[in-house]
Design a protein around this motif. Sequence first.
Motif, PDB file in Angstrom:
ATOM      1  N   THR A   1      -3.078   2.697   1.984  1.00  0.00           N
ATOM      2  CA  THR A   1      -1.909   2.583   1.116  1.00  0.00           C
ATOM      3  C   THR A   1      -1.646   3.916   0.438  1.00  0.00           C
TER       4      THR A   1
ATOM      5  N   SER B   1       0.605   5.395  -2.476  1.00  0.00           N
ATOM      6  CA  SER B   1       1.475   5.115  -3.622  1.00  0.00           C
ATOM      7  C   SER B   1       2.166   6.400  -4.041  1.00  0.00           C
TER       8      SER B   1
ATOM      9  N   ALA C   1       5.564   2.466  -2.642  1.00  0.00           N
ATOM     10  CA  ALA C   1       4.299   2.573  -1.895  1.00  0.00           C
ATOM     11  C   ALA C   1       4.538   2.147  -0.457  1.00  0.00           C
TER      12      ALA C   1
END
Length: 339
Positions: free
Chosen positions: A179, A181, A195
């Motif tokens: 992930t 962000s 994100a």
Amino acid sequence: LQCSSADASYAVYTFAEGPFTIVDDETPGLLSSPPPTTFLTEDPSLTSSTTYTLALAAPPTADVTVTVTSNDTQGTVTPAVIFTPNAWAVEQTVTVHAVNDAVDDGDAVFAVGHAVSSVDTAYAALALPDVTFTAMDDDAAGFVVSGVDGPDRLTEDGADAPSAVYTLVLASEPTGDVTVSIAVNSTQGEVVPAAVTFTPSAWYEAQTLMVMAVDDSVDDGDVGFEVGHVVASADAVYSSMSIEALMFTAVDNDAVGIVVGAGGNGSVWRTVTEDSSAAAAVYMLTLTSEPTAEVTVTLATNNTQGEVAPAAVFFAPNTWTAEQSVTVHAVNDAVNDGD
């Protein structure tokens, strides 16, 4: 043993039989030829596989099966070879491959083992040493950031340069979700989405991000802002990586000012008379941009012949768009002093 001869002495000669032992010169055994190389690359265009041979040293009394296994998923091998009693002398080839994956997992050392099975007890009891190979990794974890499609100077109203877009994609397959962000260091900039997530099954799909200047009402000038990236993943390689920040400028479209507008009687400036029955002049004050603190406009006349009300008007940051009304009266005196 018994002799025969015309010689009467030898014709009756006998001697005891003795035991004899036949010595077998064929010993059961497994023979292995060394492979040309034990270093294999994952890249199939290079040396990604190799071979070596197995052979029996002596004929078996039954089929001999050698099951070949790898102790790591980074290497695959020929599953089994079989020697038969009538073709025992034919060498059997074992092929070893390095598995081409997309994961940056470094070079992997794996062992190829051999398990012998046969109803021939001599061969069933045999063992063959493992052969060790190295699968050399051809993957490198990383983030690929596309060039920004659009300007790096973005106007707040979006009329000239509404947005810019760029893409992110992984350079190798992760072992867990990755992930990213987005972190913007100023309220003057915004990125959508906030994100993006890459999964092991869709790691190669590029994710698009849009950068915009936030349209406020404050005359705060052009503001440069930084779009940063925070990486989080259970994949230790990716979680330790960083992505270079991108720089943009939010171009301001606001200007400080106070606008004098017509009041309820339709005129900004007009003649007012001392007669108390005459109408007063009314005009409106309005700010052209949002203030960061309260704005006070103090009202005063430069002559005692005029009065203005109120004495001051106030514009607060949360109500700055509201017009403020100003009323002007002529003072009614009894002196013939002209206009």
